[in-house]
Design a protein around this motif. Structure first.
Motif, mmCIF file in Angstrom:
data_model
loop_
_atom_site.group_PDB
_atom_site.id
_atom_site.type_symbol
_atom_site.label_atom_id
_atom_site.label_comp_id
_atom_site.label_asym_id
_atom_site.label_seq_id
_atom_site.Cartn_x
_atom_site.Cartn_y
_atom_site.Cartn_z
ATOM 1 N N GLY A 61 38.404 38.546 36.319
ATOM 2 C CA GLY A 61 39.541 39.451 36.244
ATOM 3 C C GLY A 61 39.692 40.468 37.349
ATOM 4 N N GLY A 62 40.695 41.299 37.197
ATOM 5 C CA GLY A 62 40.990 42.389 38.108
ATOM 6 C C GLY A 62 41.734 43.483 37.365
ATOM 7 N N THR A 63 41.412 44.720 37.661
ATOM 8 C CA THR A 63 42.021 45.874 37.009
ATOM 9 C C THR A 63 42.702 46.731 38.058
ATOM 10 N N ALA A 64 43.956 47.112 37.819
ATOM 11 C CA ALA A 64 44.645 48.027 38.723
ATOM 12 C C ALA A 64 43.952 49.388 38.668
ATOM 13 N N ALA A 65 43.695 49.962 39.850
ATOM 14 C CA ALA A 65 43.002 51.248 39.931
ATOM 15 C C ALA A 65 44.008 52.395 40.027
ATOM 16 N N ARG A 66 43.646 53.509 39.420
ATOM 17 C CA ARG A 66 44.418 54.757 39.533
ATOM 18 C C ARG A 66 43.637 55.671 40.471
ATOM 19 N N CYS A 67 44.177 55.915 41.641
ATOM 20 C CA CYS A 67 43.441 56.650 42.681
ATOM 21 C C CYS A 67 43.886 58.100 42.742
ATOM 22 N N ASP A 68 43.303 58.907 41.864
ATOM 23 C CA ASP A 68 43.640 60.328 41.790
ATOM 24 C C ASP A 68 42.423 61.212 42.049
ATOM 25 N N GLY A 69 41.330 60.619 42.528
ATOM 26 C CA GLY A 69 40.120 61.379 42.813
ATOM 27 C C GLY A 69 39.188 61.531 41.625
ATOM 28 N N ALA A 70 39.653 61.202 40.426
ATOM 29 C CA ALA A 70 38.824 61.314 39.216
ATOM 30 C C ALA A 70 38.081 60.003 38.974
ATOM 31 N N GLU A 71 36.972 60.094 38.238
ATOM 32 C CA GLU A 71 36.239 58.893 37.860
ATOM 33 C C GLU A 71 36.940 58.234 36.676
ATOM 34 N N VAL A 130 33.922 36.354 29.225
ATOM 35 C CA VAL A 130 32.966 37.297 29.794
ATOM 36 C C VAL A 130 33.660 38.647 29.940
ATOM 37 N N ILE A 131 32.989 39.707 29.500
ATOM 38 C CA ILE A 131 33.527 41.062 29.642
ATOM 39 C C ILE A 131 32.542 41.883 30.463
ATOM 40 N N LEU A 132 33.039 42.422 31.576
ATOM 41 C CA LEU A 132 32.256 43.267 32.471
ATOM 42 C C LEU A 132 32.939 44.625 32.555
ATOM 43 N N SER A 133 32.171 45.665 32.849
ATOM 44 C CA SER A 133 32.747 47.009 32.908
ATOM 45 C C SER A 133 31.964 47.880 33.869
ATOM 46 N N GLY A 134 32.497 49.063 34.120
ATOM 47 C CA GLY A 134 31.839 50.020 34.990
ATOM 48 C C GLY A 134 32.768 51.190 35.268
ATOM 49 N N THR A 135 32.529 51.867 36.377
ATOM 50 C CA THR A 135 33.340 53.022 36.745
ATOM 51 C C THR A 135 33.771 52.901 38.204
ATOM 52 N N TYR A 136 34.814 53.638 38.557
ATOM 53 C CA TYR A 136 35.267 53.701 39.940
ATOM 54 C C TYR A 136 35.906 55.056 40.192
ATOM 55 N N ARG A 137 36.023 55.382 41.460
ATOM 56 C CA ARG A 137 36.706 56.603 41.881
ATOM 57 C C ARG A 137 37.359 56.285 43.226
ATOM 58 N N CYS A 138 38.599 56.694 43.405
ATOM 59 C CA CYS A 138 39.251 56.552 44.706
ATOM 60 C C CYS A 138 40.289 57.659 44.850
ATOM 61 N N SER A 139 40.604 57.933 46.108
ATOM 62 C CA SER A 139 41.574 58.994 46.384
ATOM 63 C C SER A 139 42.364 58.634 47.631
ATOM 64 N N ALA A 140 43.408 59.398 47.899
ATOM 65 C CA ALA A 140 44.260 59.232 49.071
ATOM 66 C C ALA A 140 44.738 57.800 49.224
ATOM 67 N N PRO A 141 45.503 57.304 48.253
ATOM 68 C CA PRO A 141 45.932 55.913 48.356
ATOM 69 C C PRO A 141 46.703 55.639 49.646
ATOM 70 N N GLY A 142 46.399 54.523 50.276
ATOM 71 C CA GLY A 142 47.091 54.094 51.479
ATOM 72 C C GLY A 142 48.180 53.097 51.118
ATOM 73 N N PRO A 143 48.612 52.285 52.065
ATOM 74 C CA PRO A 143 49.694 51.334 51.809
ATOM 75 C C PRO A 143 49.214 50.133 51.005
ATOM 76 N N GLY A 144 49.649 50.011 49.794
ATOM 77 C CA GLY A 144 49.300 48.855 48.983
ATOM 78 C C GLY A 144 48.488 49.210 47.762
ATOM 79 N N PRO A 145 48.551 48.338 46.749
ATOM 80 C CA PRO A 145 47.835 48.579 45.495
ATOM 81 C C PRO A 145 46.327 48.411 45.652
#
Length: 143
Positions: free
Chosen positions: A79-89, A47-62
């Motif tokens: 599954g699980g994907t590591a997020a890059r939290c730089d404020g961009a989508e 199964v392959i699922l997809s979408g978008t995310y946005r996050c910023s101001a990373p706190g303690p932990g991945p």
């Protein structure tokens, strides 16, 4: 690296299931997540699922994007994907071949969760930052 992402995805999925009621209390991170209205199922059951995310101001932990699909009354972590939290989508894509009851093409429900493994206490505890839950059309993949 692939093994650690799979292990992290499993930990995130377990944490989401065990701590679904926990909220972002005290979290220094903000974010949003959305899942696409369609996904795919290959002939081998992947199964392959997809979408978008946005996050910023990373706190303690991945931070990860975890996903699951409910089809035929059974929910499967996908599954699980590591997020890059730089404020961009950013886009996320999770893939998994569920064990047990196979997932078949057709209507289903998807849940995408942006979750942080807060490590302040030394034990990584999941903190839900954002979720998206809706119907999805699982289509046969073009293998």
């Amino acid at each position: 690296m692939r093994v650690s992402l799979v292990a992290a995805g499993a930990a995130v999925a377990a944490g989401v299931l065990l701590c679904a009621a926990s909220g972002p209390a005290g979290a220094a991170t903000s974010g949003s997540v959305s899942a696409d209205p369609t996904g795919t199922v290959s002939s081998d059951g992947t199964v392959i699922l997809s979408g978008t995310y946005r996050c910023s101001a990373p706190g303690p932990g991945p931070i990860f994007v975890a996903s699951s699909v409910r089809s035929g009354g059974v929910q499967h972590g996908i599954g699980g994907t590591a997020a890059r939290c730089d404020g961009a989508e950013h886009t996320w894509v999770n893939r998994e071949t569920p064990h047990g009851t196979p997932v078949k093409p057709g209507p289903a429900d998807i849940e995408a969760t942006l979750v942080q493994l807060n490590t302040r206490s030394g034990l990584p505890l999941p903190v839900i930052l954002a979720t998206d839950w809706h119907g999805i059309d699982l289509r046969p993949a073009k293998d």
